[in-house]
Scaffold this motif. Structure first.
Motif, short mmCIF file in Angstrom:
data_model
loop_
_atom_site.label_atom_id
_atom_site.label_comp_id
_atom_site.label_asym_id
_atom_site.label_seq_id
_atom_site.Cartn_x
_atom_site.Cartn_y
_atom_site.Cartn_z
N ILE A 99 0.83 -1.20 0.00
CA ILE A 99 0.00 0.00 0.00
C ILE A 99 0.87 1.25 0.00
CG2 ILE A 99 -1.68 1.32 1.35
CD1 ILE A 99 -2.80 -1.35 2.33
N VAL A 100 1.96 1.22 0.79
CA VAL A 100 2.89 2.36 0.84
C VAL A 100 3.50 2.57 -0.54
CG1 VAL A 100 5.06 3.19 1.78
CG2 VAL A 100 3.39 2.11 3.28
N ALA A 101 3.90 1.48 -1.20
CA ALA A 101 4.47 1.60 -2.54
C ALA A 101 3.46 2.18 -3.52
CB ALA A 101 4.95 0.23 -3.03
N ALA A 102 2.21 1.74 -3.39
CA ALA A 102 1.16 2.27 -4.26
C ALA A 102 0.94 3.76 -4.00
CB ALA A 102 -0.14 1.50 -4.04
N LYS A 103 1.04 4.16 -2.74
CA LYS A 103 0.87 5.56 -2.39
C LYS A 103 2.00 6.40 -2.98
CE LYS A 103 -0.52 9.25 -0.19
NZ LYS A 103 -1.64 10.03 -0.75
N VAL A 104 3.23 5.88 -2.93
CA VAL A 104 4.36 6.60 -3.53
C VAL A 104 4.14 6.78 -5.02
CG1 VAL A 104 6.81 6.45 -4.05
CG2 VAL A 104 6.01 5.86 -1.76
N LYS A 105 3.69 5.72 -5.68
CA LYS A 105 3.44 5.80 -7.12
C LYS A 105 2.34 6.83 -7.42
CE LYS A 105 2.27 2.97 -11.15
NZ LYS A 105 1.26 3.91 -11.65
N GLU A 106 1.30 6.83 -6.60
CA GLU A 106 0.21 7.79 -6.79
C GLU A 106 0.71 9.23 -6.64
OE1 GLU A 106 -3.91 9.10 -4.51
OE2 GLU A 106 -3.14 7.06 -4.28
N ASP A 107 1.54 9.46 -5.63
CA ASP A 107 2.09 10.80 -5.40
C ASP A 107 2.97 11.24 -6.56
OD1 ASP A 107 0.76 10.88 -3.02
OD2 ASP A 107 2.49 10.31 -1.80
N MET A 108 3.79 10.31 -7.09
CA MET A 108 4.67 10.65 -8.20
C MET A 108 3.87 10.91 -9.48
SD MET A 108 7.62 10.90 -6.99
CE MET A 108 8.53 11.04 -8.52
N THR A 109 2.76 10.22 -9.64
CA THR A 109 1.90 10.46 -10.80
C THR A 109 1.31 11.86 -10.74
OG1 THR A 109 1.34 8.10 -10.92
CG2 THR A 109 -0.12 9.64 -12.06
N ILE A 110 0.90 12.28 -9.54
CA ILE A 110 0.38 13.63 -9.37
C ILE A 110 1.46 14.66 -9.66
CG2 ILE A 110 -0.54 15.26 -7.67
CD1 ILE A 110 -1.89 12.88 -6.30
N LEU A 111 2.69 14.38 -9.18
CA LEU A 111 3.82 15.29 -9.42
C LEU A 111 4.09 15.41 -10.91
CD1 LEU A 111 6.24 16.99 -8.54
CD2 LEU A 111 7.53 14.87 -8.25
N GLN A 112 4.06 14.27 -11.62
CA GLN A 112 4.32 14.30 -13.06
C GLN A 112 3.27 15.13 -13.79
OE1 GLN A 112 7.00 12.64 -14.91
NE2 GLN A 112 6.19 14.27 -16.18
N ARG A 157 1.65 17.66 -12.61
CA ARG A 157 1.93 19.07 -12.34
C ARG A 157 3.08 19.57 -13.20
NH1 ARG A 157 1.63 18.90 -5.70
NH2 ARG A 157 -0.66 18.75 -5.54
N LEU A 158 4.11 18.74 -13.35
CA LEU A 158 5.25 19.13 -14.18
C LEU A 158 4.85 19.26 -15.64
CD1 LEU A 158 8.07 16.89 -12.61
CD2 LEU A 158 7.72 19.35 -12.30
N ASP A 159 3.95 18.38 -16.07
CA ASP A 159 3.51 18.42 -17.46
C ASP A 159 2.73 19.68 -17.77
OD1 ASP A 159 4.71 16.02 -17.89
OD2 ASP A 159 2.87 14.82 -17.72
N GLN A 160 2.10 20.26 -16.74
CA GLN A 160 1.33 21.48 -16.95
C GLN A 160 2.23 22.70 -17.16
OE1 GLN A 160 -1.27 21.80 -13.61
NE2 GLN A 160 -2.60 20.12 -14.26
N GLN A 161 3.47 22.60 -16.75
CA GLN A 161 4.43 23.70 -16.93
C GLN A 161 5.05 23.59 -18.31
OE1 GLN A 161 7.18 23.45 -13.69
NE2 GLN A 161 5.59 23.66 -12.12
N GLN A 162 4.36 24.11 -19.32
CA GLN A 162 4.80 23.98 -20.69
C GLN A 162 6.01 24.86 -20.97
OE1 GLN A 162 3.66 21.84 -22.76
NE2 GLN A 162 1.94 21.13 -21.53
N PRO A 163 7.10 24.30 -21.49
CA PRO A 163 8.28 25.12 -21.83
C PRO A 163 8.02 25.97 -23.06
CG PRO A 163 8.59 22.86 -22.56
CD PRO A 163 7.30 22.88 -21.78
N THR A 164 8.82 27.03 -23.20
CA THR A 164 8.72 27.90 -24.38
C THR A 164 9.05 27.11 -25.63
OG1 THR A 164 9.45 29.74 -23.02
CG2 THR A 164 9.57 30.03 -25.42
#
Length: 475
Positions: A390-403, A405-412
């Motif tokens: 469950i902890v591993a699944a939670k880490v994966k879920e958190d990293m998916t959310i982080l990804q 957010r990063l994808d929303q920051q579109q580079p020039t």
């Protein structure tokens, strides 16, 4: 002159009890003009049933197989009739029916009700009421099933087979004890497991020669457990609650979050269970009610403060326990009210606290799994490993959310009609006034400029080809 006994056996499709053109079959036995009916485990398409002959129309392989099985049932009735006649007992329709359905049969008199009674005497003393009450529910279901589907008060265990268990599963699903609250897939599987456990016990005790339900399987559905977040836990700890009962419920939940105790173990804690460890700090040590395994948990500041709060409470003193009593149902009801009022992501249950102790409080904070297993009183470390997943699944879920957010920051992005490699490097030189060396060349669609101290990258799109290039800036 005394008239001889007579026996007649026939079969009937009860159209009034059918649905969508399919009707259940009943066996009708007649002894000396007295008729009795027995519900069978078969159903038939009314279009394929010959009501005049009381037999299926032999036009398909399925109907021919059904006819063979009905002949077998008729043979069992005749066998029951002959046995009673040979034994010299009273021979009537009820006696034949009871013998056929498994009631009052001499060598096979081991019936379901006898099994349940003996199993209760043998196993109930070793179980907590919380576990035994589940068997009580299973008893109610299977007793009603035998009465409704087999038109009998009891059935011999030797007649319980794969078809019996399949019908029992369907009966539970369609006839919930509490209206509008049918058992789920895992609930059905639990009832099946209890019946199989009782039959296995009978076989191991030498009371049953053949176990015909042993291989029946009721699959369980795997659920991904979801719990309140750490932010919601912090909110629960600090929010203002005016109701005294809700305050106590909140305290008990927080205590369980930081100790991992279950509801039963919490209510069983006594002052004698508080011990001083080798480190000079307070610990709680007791035996789990469910598994009788010992657990040993050091008390952090939060649970220690809660113990002190209720130490001199009259309700605790009266019970000679650490905490006042509250029922499990009341506890969960109040937790649901609190979590709904605070708009948490899901309703709270008290057992969630134990899961949170295993995940957020310990494993996610790098506490060794062996220590967590000992504190939770698990007999096998594999039980604790479920929480590690469950902890591993939670880490994966958190990293998916982080990804995301990063994808929303579109580079020039710069798009050029035609460009050469030299022009790309020259353009970057003019932008950074630094020496740029090509590191890689990859296919891509667009041009990205990302300003970094040590690394830059771009993607170039032209009508004829595209490049994805990473550059290392030479200082």
């Amino acid at each position: 002159m005394e008239r001889p006994n007579t026996l007649a056996v026939s079969f009937k499709a009860r159209a009034e009890k059918g649905k969508d053109g399919v009707a259940p079959l009943y066996l009708k036995l007649t002894v000396n003009k007295v008729v009795r009916e027995v519900s069978l485990k078969y159903s038939v398409d009314l279009k394929l049933w010959n009501s005049r002959k009381g037999r299926p129309k032999l036009i398909t392989d399925e109907m021919r197989q059904l006819n063979t099985e009905l002949e077998t049932e008729a043979g069992l009735v005749l066998k029951a009739y002959k046995e009673i006649e040979r034994e010299g007992d009273v021979l009537n329709a009820d006696a034949v029916k009871n013998r056929y359905t498994g009631i009052n049969q001499p060598e096979a008199a081991y019936t379901l009700k006898i099994l349940m009674s003996e199993y209760e005497k043998d196993q109930k003393p070793d179980m907590e009421w919380g576990s035994w009450k589940n068997y009580v529910t299973t008893y109610r279901y299977i007793s009603a099933y035998v009465t409704d589907q087999y038109a009998a008060n009891d059935i011999r265990v030797s007649k319980m087979d794969h078809a019996f268990m399949a019908g029992f599963k369907t009966y539970i699903r369609e006839n919930p004890l509490i209206p509008h609250r049918p058992a789920g897939q895992n609930g059905l599987a639990k009832h099946i497991e209890r019946v199989k456990r009782m039959v296995n016990w009978a076989q191991q005790s030498g009371k049953l020669a053949v176990n015909r339900v042993e291989k029946y399987r009721a699959p369980k559905k795997k659920y991904v457990r979801k719990y309140i977040t750490e932010f919601e836990l912090l909110d629960l700890e600090t929010c203002k609650l005016n109701d005294p009962v809700q305050q106590m419920v909140r305290d008990f939940f927080i205590f369980a979050v930081y100790t991992g105790v279950s509801y039963g173990d919490l209510m069983a804690l006594k002052p004698i269970d508080l011990v001083v460890g080798l480190d000079g700090q307070r610990w709680i040590s007791n035996q789990r009610l469910k598994s009788e395994n010992y657990f040993l948990v050091p008390l952090l500041h939060q649970p220690l403060a809660i113990i002190k709060k209720y130490w001199e409470d009259e309700r605790s003193i009266e019970r000679e326990a650490l905490f006042p009593y509250i029922s499990n149902s009341k506890l969960n009801t109040e937790l649901k009210i609190i979590s709904t009022a605070r708009c948490y992501s899901r309703p709270l249950r008290f057992h969630d606290a134990r899961h949170m102790f295993a995940t957020y409080i310990t494993l996610a904070k790098n506490v060794p799994i062996e220590s967590v297993s000992k504190m939770m009183g698990h007999a096998k470390i594999s039980t604790t490993q479920v929480y590690a997943k469950i902890v591993a699944a939670k880490v994966k879920e958190d990293m998916t959310i982080l990804q995301a957010r990063l994808d929303q920051q579109q580079p020039t992005t710069v798009k050029l009609l035609e460009v050469s490699m030299e022009e790309i490097i020259a353009r970057h030189k003019s932008l950074s006034n630094k020496t740029i060396e090509p590191e890689n060349r990859l296919s891509a669609e667009t041009v990205d400029y990302q300003t970094e101290e040590a690394e830059q990258s771009c993607t170039v799109e032209t009508p004829s080809l595209s490049y994805r290039i990473n550059y290392v800036v030479s200082k």
